[in-house]
Enzyme design. Sequence first.
Site, short mmCIF file in Angstrom:
data_model
loop_
_atom_site.label_atom_id
_atom_site.label_comp_id
_atom_site.label_asym_id
_atom_site.label_seq_id
_atom_site.Cartn_x
_atom_site.Cartn_y
_atom_site.Cartn_z
N TRP A 157 0.85 -1.21 0.00
CA TRP A 157 0.00 0.00 0.00
C TRP A 157 0.88 1.25 0.00
O TRP A 157 0.61 2.21 -0.73
CB TRP A 157 -0.95 0.00 1.20
CG TRP A 157 -1.98 -1.09 1.14
CD1 TRP A 157 -2.14 -2.10 2.05
CD2 TRP A 157 -2.97 -1.31 0.12
NE1 TRP A 157 -3.17 -2.92 1.66
CE2 TRP A 157 -3.70 -2.46 0.49
CE3 TRP A 157 -3.30 -0.65 -1.06
CZ2 TRP A 157 -4.73 -2.97 -0.28
CZ3 TRP A 157 -4.34 -1.15 -1.84
CH2 TRP A 157 -5.04 -2.30 -1.45
N ASP A 203 -1.51 6.86 6.35
CA ASP A 203 -2.58 5.95 5.93
C ASP A 203 -2.85 5.06 7.15
O ASP A 203 -2.00 4.26 7.54
CB ASP A 203 -2.09 5.12 4.73
CG ASP A 203 -3.08 4.03 4.31
OD1 ASP A 203 -4.13 3.86 4.97
OD2 ASP A 203 -2.80 3.35 3.30
N LYS A 248 -12.02 -1.63 7.18
CA LYS A 248 -11.22 -2.51 8.03
C LYS A 248 -11.63 -2.42 9.49
O LYS A 248 -11.59 -3.41 10.19
CB LYS A 248 -9.72 -2.17 7.90
CG LYS A 248 -9.23 -2.01 6.47
CD LYS A 248 -8.69 -3.28 5.88
CE LYS A 248 -8.51 -3.24 4.37
NZ LYS A 248 -7.60 -2.23 3.87
C1 LIG Z 1 -7.05 -1.84 2.47
C2 LIG Z 1 -5.99 -0.81 2.48
C3 LIG Z 1 -5.88 0.16 1.48
C4 LIG Z 1 -6.79 0.21 0.29
O1 LIG Z 1 -7.99 0.75 0.62
P1 LIG Z 1 -9.12 1.02 -0.49
O2 LIG Z 1 -10.17 1.68 0.34
O3 LIG Z 1 -9.53 -0.30 -1.05
O4 LIG Z 1 -8.54 1.92 -1.52
C5 LIG Z 1 -4.88 1.11 1.61
N1 LIG Z 1 -4.03 1.12 2.65
C6 LIG Z 1 -4.10 0.18 3.62
C7 LIG Z 1 -3.14 0.24 4.76
C8 LIG Z 1 -5.08 -0.80 3.57
O5 LIG Z 1 -5.16 -1.72 4.54
#
Ligand SMILES: *Cc1c(COP(=O)(O)O)cnc(C)c1O
Length: 356
Positions: A99, A166, A190
């Site tokens: 990511w 993030d 999540k």
């Molecule tokens: C799941 C995830 C993403 C992607 O998220 P989307 O909402 O599908 O774009 C990005 N960063 C992390 C750390 C993730 O766990």
Amino acid sequence: MKKHNFSAGPSILSPYTIKHTAEGILDLDQSGLSLMEISHRSKEFMAIMDETQQLFKDLLDIPSGYSVLLLQGGASLQFCMVPYNLLKTKAAYLDTGSWANKAVKEAKFFGEVEVVASSKESTYSYIPKGYAIPSDADYFHITTNNTIYGTEIKEDMDVPMHLVADMSSDIFSRPMDVSKYSLIYGGAQKNLAPAGVTFVIVKDEILGNMDRPIPTMLDYRTHIDKGSMFNTPPCVAIYAAMHTLHWYRDQGGVPAMYKMNMEKAGILYDEIDRSSIFTSNIEDENDRSIMNVSFVMKEEYKEKEADFLAYAIGRGMSGIKGHRSVGGFRASIYNAMPLSSVEELVETMKEFEQNL
Ligand SMILES: *Cc1c(COP(=O)(O)O)cnc(C)c1O
């Protein structure tokens, strides 16, 4: 049979969230209308939006001067919106997983990107340390929890430039100091809600210094000005997020979540470390995620991985197959995961070892 949902994302939600969201979908607060068919500008939905944003502020102790935005496009669109709004000449990124890597790729569309350190060469099995961040970077970007690899940065860093994080898979999992960050974002699927809503916590004063024109929908200021109502928001996902946040509050807030998370992660890592057949693929214990517990079988038992997976599925364990880039197993134990499910998994691991 009751399933234990260890899915990495979209992932487990509390029964409280699912029940209350389902009720609102059928009939929102005895209004005779479904949540899915009312105007986002109705007083009912406006109250839901306001309350959700307020719960973010209360539960995370967000200082004044920050806005909470509930947007669409996922964390993946934030990989682009962050540099669009903040990258003037140069940004620094820490490469701790795929990511993070995707975030780097998008930032490169907007300027120079310096990757200060990377653990890619060891399949991201640790969090790099002891790197230098260029002082002329407009911001430093980190991924606090690496969902795929099971590593996590568990402390709020002090850096001399804007810190951007993030936090898709660890928001609300531990007490944190929001004031150390200029911008925090994540997909909600999540630890918060079904897929469809993206949260952004942004310090207002960092915006508006960009020379480049920013398309309306990609400009954070649009969404601050309109209270995340510039266009139609994802009403159902936001409603579910509100219930999750109520549930967090009722459980004792983020400190209570953290206590539970430490207990859940603790018993699982203890078993992995004790076991004669399983082992952790994260070298440094301090880097181990309390949200995504990644583990493998020891070299001499490698050929038993498929057997264990089948055995675990038979015991009601859902979603524990590791990501294809890592192999092995990954148990995602987000806030809504009860301790009893983690205990069941530990029991399953013990039994498999005994029967070998
Ligand atoms: C799941 C995830 C993403 C992607 O998220 P989307 O909402 O599908 O774009 C990005 N960063 C992390 C750390 C993730 O766990």
